[in-house]
Design a protein around this motif. Structure first.
Motif, PDB file in Angstrom:
ATOM      1  N   SER A 331       0.858  -1.265   0.025  1.00  0.00           N
ATOM      2  CA  SER A 331      -0.122   0.106   0.011  1.00  0.00           C
ATOM      3  C   SER A 331       0.785   1.143   0.077  1.00  0.00           C
ATOM      4  O   SER A 331       1.916   1.203   0.272  1.00  0.00           O
ATOM      5  CB  SER A 331      -0.969  -0.068   1.032  1.00  0.00           C
ATOM      6  N   GLU A 332       0.173   2.376  -0.308  1.00  0.00           N
ATOM      7  CA  GLU A 332       0.961   3.681  -0.495  1.00  0.00           C
ATOM      8  C   GLU A 332       0.433   4.587   0.714  1.00  0.00           C
ATOM      9  O   GLU A 332      -0.702   4.628   0.852  1.00  0.00           O
ATOM     10  CB  GLU A 332       0.746   4.156  -1.919  1.00  0.00           C
ATOM     11  N   ASP A 333       1.617   5.131   1.363  1.00  0.00           N
ATOM     12  CA  ASP A 333       1.158   6.115   2.395  1.00  0.00           C
ATOM     13  C   ASP A 333       1.517   7.436   2.040  1.00  0.00           C
ATOM     14  O   ASP A 333       2.913   7.522   1.641  1.00  0.00           O
ATOM     15  CB  ASP A 333       1.348   5.827   3.785  1.00  0.00           C
ATOM     16  N   ALA A 334       0.899   8.455   2.256  1.00  0.00           N
ATOM     17  CA  ALA A 334       1.441   9.964   1.804  1.00  0.00           C
ATOM     18  C   ALA A 334       2.842  10.360   2.714  1.00  0.00           C
ATOM     19  O   ALA A 334       3.474  10.899   2.215  1.00  0.00           O
ATOM     20  CB  ALA A 334       0.572  11.037   2.053  1.00  0.00           C
ATOM     21  N   VAL A 335       2.855   9.880   3.868  1.00  0.00           N
ATOM     22  CA  VAL A 335       3.768  10.218   4.872  1.00  0.00           C
ATOM     23  C   VAL A 335       5.145   9.152   5.039  1.00  0.00           C
ATOM     24  O   VAL A 335       6.163   9.576   4.682  1.00  0.00           O
ATOM     25  CB  VAL A 335       3.523  10.372   6.304  1.00  0.00           C
ATOM     26  N   GLN A 336       4.617   7.731   4.883  1.00  0.00           N
ATOM     27  CA  GLN A 336       5.692   6.856   5.283  1.00  0.00           C
ATOM     28  C   GLN A 336       5.946   6.246   3.897  1.00  0.00           C
ATOM     29  O   GLN A 336       7.024   5.401   3.811  1.00  0.00           O
ATOM     30  CB  GLN A 336       4.963   5.619   5.978  1.00  0.00           C
ATOM     31  N   GLY A 337       5.163   6.411   2.653  1.00  0.00           N
ATOM     32  CA  GLY A 337       5.653   6.106   1.296  1.00  0.00           C
ATOM     33  C   GLY A 337       5.017   4.651   1.196  1.00  0.00           C
ATOM     34  O   GLY A 337       3.789   4.384   1.331  1.00  0.00           O
ATOM     35  N   LYS A 338       5.617   3.707   0.552  1.00  0.00           N
ATOM     36  CA  LYS A 338       5.146   2.500   0.298  1.00  0.00           C
ATOM     37  C   LYS A 338       5.596   1.510   1.611  1.00  0.00           C
ATOM     38  O   LYS A 338       6.504   1.615   2.344  1.00  0.00           O
ATOM     39  CB  LYS A 338       6.090   1.813  -0.925  1.00  0.00           C
ATOM     40  N   ILE A 339       4.342   0.800   1.806  1.00  0.00           N
ATOM     41  CA  ILE A 339       4.287   0.124   3.191  1.00  0.00           C
ATOM     42  C   ILE A 339       3.933  -1.473   2.392  1.00  0.00           C
ATOM     43  O   ILE A 339       2.978  -1.505   1.754  1.00  0.00           O
ATOM     44  CB  ILE A 339       3.117   0.574   3.897  1.00  0.00           C
ATOM     45  N   GLY A 340       4.612  -2.540   3.191  1.00  0.00           N
ATOM     46  CA  GLY A 340       4.418  -3.669   2.818  1.00  0.00           C
ATOM     47  C   GLY A 340       3.933  -4.680   4.134  1.00  0.00           C
ATOM     48  O   GLY A 340       4.486  -4.328   5.094  1.00  0.00           O
ATOM     49  N   LYS A 341       3.168  -5.640   3.778  1.00  0.00           N
ATOM     50  CA  LYS A 341       2.757  -6.251   4.938  1.00  0.00           C
ATOM     51  C   LYS A 341       3.259  -7.846   4.567  1.00  0.00           C
ATOM     52  O   LYS A 341       3.317  -8.289   3.759  1.00  0.00           O
ATOM     53  CB  LYS A 341       1.179  -6.448   4.926  1.00  0.00           C
ATOM     54  N   ILE A 342       3.582  -8.311   5.880  1.00  0.00           N
ATOM     55  CA  ILE A 342       4.284  -9.828   5.641  1.00  0.00           C
ATOM     56  C   ILE A 342       3.475 -10.377   6.766  1.00  0.00           C
ATOM     57  O   ILE A 342       3.653 -10.124   7.864  1.00  0.00           O
ATOM     58  CB  ILE A 342       5.843  -9.531   6.213  1.00  0.00           C
ATOM     59  N   TYR A 343       3.076 -11.602   6.374  1.00  0.00           N
ATOM     60  CA  TYR A 343       2.310 -12.652   7.116  1.00  0.00           C
ATOM     61  C   TYR A 343       3.181 -13.772   7.422  1.00  0.00           C
ATOM     62  O   TYR A 343       3.786 -14.486   6.564  1.00  0.00           O
ATOM     63  CB  TYR A 343       1.124 -13.065   6.326  1.00  0.00           C
ATOM     64  N   ILE A 344       3.276 -14.173   8.843  1.00  0.00           N
ATOM     65  CA  ILE A 344       4.226 -15.063   9.335  1.00  0.00           C
ATOM     66  C   ILE A 344       3.218 -16.207   9.981  1.00  0.00           C
ATOM     67  O   ILE A 344       2.584 -15.781  11.045  1.00  0.00           O
ATOM     68  CB  ILE A 344       5.320 -14.645  10.364  1.00  0.00           C
ATOM     69  N   PRO A 345       3.479 -17.428   9.730  1.00  0.00           N
ATOM     70  CA  PRO A 345       2.489 -18.400  10.227  1.00  0.00           C
ATOM     71  C   PRO A 345       2.645 -18.605  11.634  1.00  0.00           C
ATOM     72  O   PRO A 345       4.117 -18.235  12.205  1.00  0.00           O
ATOM     73  CB  PRO A 345       2.605 -19.553   9.433  1.00  0.00           C
ATOM     74  N   ASP A 346       1.821 -19.087  12.554  1.00  0.00           N
ATOM     75  CA  ASP A 346       1.996 -19.213  13.906  1.00  0.00           C
ATOM     76  C   ASP A 346       3.087 -20.594  14.020  1.00  0.00           C
ATOM     77  O   ASP A 346       3.201 -21.703  13.393  1.00  0.00           O
ATOM     78  CB  ASP A 346       0.720 -19.816  14.577  1.00  0.00           C
ATOM     79  N   GLN A 347       4.213 -20.106  14.787  1.00  0.00           N
ATOM     80  CA  GLN A 347       5.491 -20.916  15.075  1.00  0.00           C
ATOM     81  C   GLN A 347       5.219 -22.077  15.875  1.00  0.00           C
ATOM     82  O   GLN A 347       5.950 -23.117  15.739  1.00  0.00           O
ATOM     83  CB  GLN A 347       6.590 -20.279  15.295  1.00  0.00           C
ATOM     84  N   GLN A 348       4.133 -22.018  17.050  1.00  0.00           N
ATOM     85  CA  GLN A 348       3.889 -23.251  17.787  1.00  0.00           C
ATOM     86  C   GLN A 348       5.318 -23.565  18.601  1.00  0.00           C
ATOM     87  O   GLN A 348       5.672 -24.562  18.263  1.00  0.00           O
ATOM     88  CB  GLN A 348       3.421 -24.249  17.070  1.00  0.00           C
ATOM     89  N   VAL A 349       5.777 -22.543  19.240  1.00  0.00           N
ATOM     90  CA  VAL A 349       7.172 -22.697  19.892  1.00  0.00           C
ATOM     91  C   VAL A 349       6.976 -23.828  20.923  1.00  0.00           C
ATOM     92  O   VAL A 349       7.902 -24.669  21.152  1.00  0.00           O
ATOM     93  CB  VAL A 349       7.837 -21.534  20.481  1.00  0.00           C
TER      94      VAL A 349
END
Length: 390
Positions: A331-349
């Protein structure tokens, strides 16, 4: 076929076919001869010959092969035929428009001042201007039917801007500037030239002279350029006339000139051309000074004609921008610029099997052992004390 040897190599051979190039290459001593030589392309032959050539011979062979090379334009195939239709070219996602050129011409009668003005304008726009010195008696832009010859010259020279000079008793030193749309008159501004000074009349260091093709600054001084209709129109035409080709990126080293326009009254503008001089300021940003290099003149607005609303709307229409392809999780933000989302699965430590040699496990065992030993020592001591007391 020519004999092998140095003389045979320099024999004059017309590069009009593939076979001639092969004869040129096969005349080189120790050049390999494939069985299907006539079926090889010119560039395949050149790649075979390069290890056997000196530098001079390599340039000669490459010059012969370049004449046989098919057009490199993407609209042409190897056979030289277009593989795109007109619709494909017009609907391309990257339309390219050439820069605006200016047509400079004169009427049946001019003055020495007006000839000098037209010459100076041509020198300022030398890289994108066409100058006609022949007299034209049928050009009257403000009259009905008088613009036919002007529109013909605009179509012939592919110019979308024009400057027309004429001189008469009623309108001395008259200058008409205008723009065309689809090679038809779009708008007109008529000014009178007064107090004209040529570039030669100014004294300055010639090293500061602006370079051909450099981009200019513009300064419009005065409230008249925002409130008076004639001056607002003149401002638009002057910007279109002298700004040159529109670019996206600009090298600051190429900014070496400025056009200064001062609104003296509601119908008079002082126009001058200055060079930029950069001086030390003690900081990273240099101090800039203006050096008047000419030409300079007073422009007195006499008549002007604006385009009608329908023509203006059609001329201002631009190509519809194609929607950008959506990128997942970006996504694009006027202040922060380009923003990306990273989805990490539950690691079940908690369910993960830890190795036996883990440092954390060793430390826990050691602490537990020390604690157990201390407890045993305390209980043993307490037991001894109880026995002694009994």
């Amino acid at each position: 076929m020519a004999r092998r040897g140095r003389r045979a190599y320099h024999k004059e051979i017309s590069p009009s076919s593939n076979q001639h190039l092969q004869v040129l290459l096969f005349s080189i001593p120790h050049f390999p001869r494939p069985h299907a030589a006539l079926t090889l392309a010119p560039h395949s032959l050149v790649s075979l010959a390069l290890p056997h050539l000196t530098e001079a011979r390599r340039r000669l062979v490459d010059s012969h092969a370049s004449r046989l090379r098919p057009p490199a334009h993407p609209l042409f195939t190897s056979s030289g035929l277009s593989r795109f239709t007109d619709r494909d070219i017009l609907t391309s996602s990257h339309p390219v428009e050439n820069g605006k050129k200016t047509l400079i011409l004169q009427g049946i009668k001019t003055s020495s001042v007006l000839n000098a003005v037209l010459t100076q304008i041509y020198h300022l726009k030398r890289d994108s201007a066409v100058r006609y010195t022949r007299k034209n008696e049928n050009i009257r832009p403000f009259e009905s039917g008088g613009e036919t010859s002007l529109e013909f010259f605009s179509l012939k020279t592919d110019c979308s801007l024009f400057v027309f000079g004429s001189h008469s008793k009623k309108r001395p030193d008259n200058l008409i500037m205008g723009r065309t749309y689809d090679h038809h008159i779009y708008d007109l501004v008529e000014v009178g030239v007064e107090n004209f000074k040529t570039t030669e009349s100014f004294t300055y260091d010639r090293k500061l002279a602006p370079k051909v093709g450099s981009k200019p600054f513009f300064a419009f001084i005065g409230e008249g350029f925002e409130s008076v209709e004639e001056l607002k129109h003149l401002k638009e035409v002057l910007l279109d006339l002298f700004r040159g080709e529109v670019v996206e990126n600009l090298n600051l080293a190429g900014l070496d000139r400025a056009y200064i326009c001062t609104a003296v009254s509601s119908n008079r503008v002082y126009f001058t051309h200055c060079a930029l001089r950069l001086k030390k300021s003690g900081t990273i940003v240099p101090r800039m000074e203006l050096v008047e290099v000419g030409p300079s003149m007073d422009l007195v607005v006499r008549r002007h004609r604006l385009p009608n609303d329908d023509l203006r709307k059609e001329a201002m229409r631009t190509a519809r921008e194609q929607p950008k392809k959506k990128v997942k999780n970006v996504s694009e933000d006027a202040v922060q610029g380009k923003i990306g989302k990273i989805y990490i699965p539950d690691q079940q430590v908690g369910d993960m099997a830890l190795p036996n040699k883990a440092k954390g496990v060793k430390r826990e065992r050691r602490e537990a052992k020390n604690k157990k030993g201390a407890n045993e020592h305390i209980s043993k001591k307490l037991k001894e004390d109880s026995n002694n007391s009994g």
